[in-house]
Design a protein around this motif. Structure first.
Motif, PDB file in Angstrom:
ATOM      1  N   VAL A  67      -2.240   7.527   3.272  1.00 42.27           N
ATOM      2  CA  VAL A  67      -1.446   8.739   3.094  1.00 42.27           C
ATOM      3  C   VAL A  67      -2.107   9.680   2.086  1.00 42.27           C
ATOM      4  O   VAL A  67      -2.311  10.867   2.359  1.00 42.27           O
ATOM      5  CB  VAL A  67      -0.011   8.388   2.633  1.00 42.27           C
ATOM      6  N   ASN A  68      -2.452   9.157   0.911  1.00 41.97           N
ATOM      7  CA  ASN A  68      -2.955  10.006  -0.168  1.00 41.97           C
ATOM      8  C   ASN A  68      -4.377  10.504   0.069  1.00 41.97           C
ATOM      9  O   ASN A  68      -4.663  11.690  -0.110  1.00 41.97           O
ATOM     10  CB  ASN A  68      -2.872   9.248  -1.494  1.00 41.97           C
ATOM     11  N   GLU A  69      -5.251   9.627   0.496  1.00 34.70           N
ATOM     12  CA  GLU A  69      -6.635  10.038   0.698  1.00 34.70           C
ATOM     13  C   GLU A  69      -6.782  10.897   1.946  1.00 34.70           C
ATOM     14  O   GLU A  69      -7.595  11.829   1.980  1.00 34.70           O
ATOM     15  CB  GLU A  69      -7.545   8.807   0.714  1.00 34.70           C
ATOM     16  N   LEU A 153     -20.911  -4.775   3.507  1.00 30.93           N
ATOM     17  CA  LEU A 153     -20.849  -3.355   3.174  1.00 30.93           C
ATOM     18  C   LEU A 153     -21.762  -2.517   4.050  1.00 30.93           C
ATOM     19  O   LEU A 153     -21.517  -1.338   4.277  1.00 30.93           O
ATOM     20  CB  LEU A 153     -21.243  -3.147   1.702  1.00 30.93           C
ATOM     21  N   GLN A 154     -22.851  -3.124   4.515  1.00 26.71           N
ATOM     22  CA  GLN A 154     -23.767  -2.360   5.347  1.00 26.71           C
ATOM     23  C   GLN A 154     -23.047  -1.857   6.593  1.00 26.71           C
ATOM     24  O   GLN A 154     -22.220  -2.556   7.174  1.00 26.71           O
ATOM     25  CB  GLN A 154     -24.979  -3.210   5.724  1.00 26.71           C
ATOM     26  N   HIS A 155     -23.368  -0.639   6.960  1.00 24.60           N
ATOM     27  CA  HIS A 155     -22.720   0.071   8.067  1.00 24.60           C
ATOM     28  C   HIS A 155     -21.295   0.492   7.705  1.00 24.60           C
ATOM     29  O   HIS A 155     -20.560   0.979   8.552  1.00 24.60           O
ATOM     30  CB  HIS A 155     -22.679  -0.776   9.349  1.00 24.60           C
ATOM     31  N   GLY A 156     -20.906   0.318   6.436  1.00 22.51           N
ATOM     32  CA  GLY A 156     -19.553   0.621   6.032  1.00 22.51           C
ATOM     33  C   GLY A 156     -19.257   2.092   5.849  1.00 22.51           C
ATOM     34  O   GLY A 156     -18.102   2.469   5.657  1.00 22.51           O
ATOM     35  N   HIS A 157     -20.293   2.914   5.917  1.00 26.12           N
ATOM     36  CA  HIS A 157     -20.070   4.353   5.711  1.00 26.12           C
ATOM     37  C   HIS A 157     -20.293   5.157   6.989  1.00 26.12           C
ATOM     38  O   HIS A 157     -20.455   6.379   6.936  1.00 26.12           O
ATOM     39  CB  HIS A 157     -21.013   4.870   4.616  1.00 26.12           C
ATOM     40  N   LYS A 158     -20.270   4.501   8.133  1.00 27.43           N
ATOM     41  CA  LYS A 158     -20.619   5.182   9.385  1.00 27.43           C
ATOM     42  C   LYS A 158     -19.676   6.337   9.707  1.00 27.43           C
ATOM     43  O   LYS A 158     -20.043   7.259  10.428  1.00 27.43           O
ATOM     44  CB  LYS A 158     -20.661   4.192  10.544  1.00 27.43           C
ATOM     45  N   ARG A 159     -18.458   6.310   9.174  1.00 28.81           N
ATOM     46  CA  ARG A 159     -17.497   7.387   9.424  1.00 28.81           C
ATOM     47  C   ARG A 159     -17.762   8.618   8.561  1.00 28.81           C
ATOM     48  O   ARG A 159     -17.204   9.693   8.831  1.00 28.81           O
ATOM     49  CB  ARG A 159     -16.082   6.889   9.173  1.00 28.81           C
ATOM     50  N   HIS A 160     -18.565   8.471   7.526  1.00 29.38           N
ATOM     51  CA  HIS A 160     -18.813   9.598   6.626  1.00 29.38           C
ATOM     52  C   HIS A 160     -19.414  10.796   7.345  1.00 29.38           C
ATOM     53  O   HIS A 160     -19.063  11.944   7.066  1.00 29.38           O
ATOM     54  CB  HIS A 160     -19.745   9.179   5.484  1.00 29.38           C
ATOM     55  N   SER A 161     -20.335  10.533   8.251  1.00 29.80           N
ATOM     56  CA  SER A 161     -20.974  11.642   8.971  1.00 29.80           C
ATOM     57  C   SER A 161     -19.947  12.385   9.829  1.00 29.80           C
ATOM     58  O   SER A 161     -20.046  13.603  10.013  1.00 29.80           O
ATOM     59  CB  SER A 161     -22.129  11.128   9.838  1.00 29.80           C
ATOM     60  N   VAL A 163     -16.771  12.722   8.975  1.00 30.23           N
ATOM     61  CA  VAL A 163     -16.030  13.530   8.008  1.00 30.23           C
ATOM     62  C   VAL A 163     -16.775  14.828   7.731  1.00 30.23           C
ATOM     63  O   VAL A 163     -16.192  15.922   7.773  1.00 30.23           O
ATOM     64  CB  VAL A 163     -15.821  12.753   6.690  1.00 30.23           C
ATOM     65  N   VAL A 164     -18.069  14.723   7.467  1.00 24.35           N
ATOM     66  CA  VAL A 164     -18.884  15.898   7.155  1.00 24.35           C
ATOM     67  C   VAL A 164     -18.924  16.862   8.333  1.00 24.35           C
ATOM     68  O   VAL A 164     -18.779  18.080   8.164  1.00 24.35           O
ATOM     69  CB  VAL A 164     -20.317  15.473   6.751  1.00 24.35           C
ATOM     70  N   ALA A 165     -19.096  16.324   9.542  1.00 20.93           N
ATOM     71  CA  ALA A 165     -19.161  17.174  10.728  1.00 20.93           C
ATOM     72  C   ALA A 165     -17.841  17.913  10.958  1.00 20.93           C
ATOM     73  O   ALA A 165     -17.831  19.104  11.301  1.00 20.93           O
ATOM     74  CB  ALA A 165     -19.515  16.327  11.955  1.00 20.93           C
ATOM     75  N   CYS A 166     -16.734  17.222  10.757  1.00 22.11           N
ATOM     76  CA  CYS A 166     -15.426  17.862  10.940  1.00 22.11           C
ATOM     77  C   CYS A 166     -15.189  18.942   9.886  1.00 22.11           C
ATOM     78  O   CYS A 166     -14.651  20.016  10.194  1.00 22.11           O
ATOM     79  CB  CYS A 166     -14.315  16.823  10.881  1.00 22.11           C
ATOM     80  N   LEU A 167     -15.593  18.690   8.661  1.00 21.76           N
ATOM     81  CA  LEU A 167     -15.454  19.703   7.615  1.00 21.76           C
ATOM     82  C   LEU A 167     -16.276  20.936   7.950  1.00 21.76           C
ATOM     83  O   LEU A 167     -15.827  22.073   7.773  1.00 21.76           O
ATOM     84  CB  LEU A 167     -15.879  19.133   6.262  1.00 21.76           C
ATOM     85  N   ALA A 168     -17.487  20.713   8.447  1.00 24.10           N
ATOM     86  CA  ALA A 168     -18.359  21.827   8.812  1.00 24.10           C
ATOM     87  C   ALA A 168     -17.759  22.652   9.948  1.00 24.10           C
ATOM     88  O   ALA A 168     -17.964  23.872  10.025  1.00 24.10           O
ATOM     89  CB  ALA A 168     -19.738  21.301   9.213  1.00 24.10           C
ATOM     90  N   GLU A 177      -8.691  12.112   9.725  1.00 25.05           N
ATOM     91  CA  GLU A 177      -8.605  10.931  10.579  1.00 25.05           C
ATOM     92  C   GLU A 177      -9.875  10.091  10.490  1.00 25.05           C
ATOM     93  O   GLU A 177      -9.818   8.846  10.481  1.00 25.05           O
ATOM     94  CB  GLU A 177      -8.348  11.331  12.022  1.00 25.05           C
ATOM     95  N   ALA A 178     -11.040  10.737  10.398  1.00 23.69           N
ATOM     96  CA  ALA A 178     -12.298  10.004  10.253  1.00 23.69           C
ATOM     97  C   ALA A 178     -12.316   9.232   8.935  1.00 23.69           C
ATOM     98  O   ALA A 178     -12.755   8.080   8.876  1.00 23.69           O
ATOM     99  CB  ALA A 178     -13.479  10.971  10.325  1.00 23.69           C
ATOM    100  N   LEU A 179     -11.824   9.869   7.882  1.00 20.56           N
ATOM    101  CA  LEU A 179     -11.752   9.220   6.577  1.00 20.56           C
ATOM    102  C   LEU A 179     -10.798   8.031   6.630  1.00 20.56           C
ATOM    103  O   LEU A 179     -11.114   6.941   6.113  1.00 20.56           O
ATOM    104  CB  LEU A 179     -11.308  10.241   5.524  1.00 20.56           C
ATOM    105  N   LYS A 180      -9.664   8.195   7.267  1.00 21.67           N
ATOM    106  CA  LYS A 180      -8.696   7.098   7.360  1.00 21.67           C
ATOM    107  C   LYS A 180      -9.265   5.939   8.184  1.00 21.67           C
ATOM    108  O   LYS A 180      -9.015   4.767   7.872  1.00 21.67           O
ATOM    109  CB  LYS A 180      -7.374   7.601   7.936  1.00 21.67           C
TER     110      LYS A 180
END
Length: 202
Positions: A67-69, A153-161, A163-168, A177-180
């Motif tokens: 909810v918060n993030e 942890l490896q591959h744990g940030h695959k959603r970050h890209s 997030v960045v694409a949606c922000l752009a 939703e990508a962050l969640k």
């Protein structure tokens, strides 16, 4: 926040004072504040330790984080600039580099992952929400130790890209939703690790 300590681990005053190069008094004060924040808990003989959360507590923590993030990202999308997006992309590329390195540096990975998230959340321009998220990270950070120990942890940030694409693209809902999904996937791995048994630490 960065998973340096694991669930159930005792916080020994002497060891912490030595590690941080300070006296007992500021360490004791910091420990008391962390107990109030829910990041530590009182243990027998006036000691404190990292809580070993129940499955329900972890699921409750996950629900509140989503909810918060998620909200922070939606608000961030309304104010972020191209420079902000470039900064997030740079932080994410550092995670890519670490993931592809010959030797996986867990500590650096966690450091840049935290920087990515809090750089993103700060763009919400809501200090109260940011402080709330910090407390949630304090409570959930030790769970990252389980992922680090299992090299999950490896591959744990695959959603970050995503997030960045949606922000752009100006898509705040999509970024949220990508962050969640990023958080949900991390917790799914945590639950799988916990079912194998908590690691012992005395």
């Amino acid at each position: 926040m960065a998973g340096e300590f694991q669930p159930g681990q005792p916080m020994r005053l002497e060891e912490l004072a030595t590690a941080f190069g300070t006296s007992h008094m500021p360490i004791r004060e910091a420990l008391n504040r962390l107990v109030v924040a829910g990041a530590l808990e009182q243990a027998p003989r006036r000691s404190v330790r990292i809580p070993k959360l129940t499955e329900k507590q972890i699921r409750d923590l996950l629900a509140v984080r989503l909810v918060n993030e998620g909200q922070a990202v939606e608000w961030a999308a309304k104010s972020c600039t191209s420079a902000d997006i470039a900064k997030l992309a740079t932080l994410n590329s550092k995670l890519d580099d670490l993931e592809n390195a010959e030797e996986f540096d867990v500590r650096q990975y966690l450091k840049f992952n935290q920087s990515f998230h809090f750089t993103l959340y700060a763009l919400s321009q809501n200090e109260i929400l940011l402080k709330t998220i910090e407390i949630l990270w304090l409570q959930s950070g030790p769970l990252l130790h389980l992922l680090a120990a299992g090299m999950a942890l490896q591959h744990g940030h695959k959603r970050h890209s995503e997030v960045v694409a949606c922000l752009a693209a100006g898509d705040g809902v999509g970024a949220s939703e990508a962050l969640k999904n990023d958080i949900r996937e991390a917790y799914a791995t945590m639950f799988a690790t916990i079912k194998k048994g908590w690691p012992d630490r005395t």
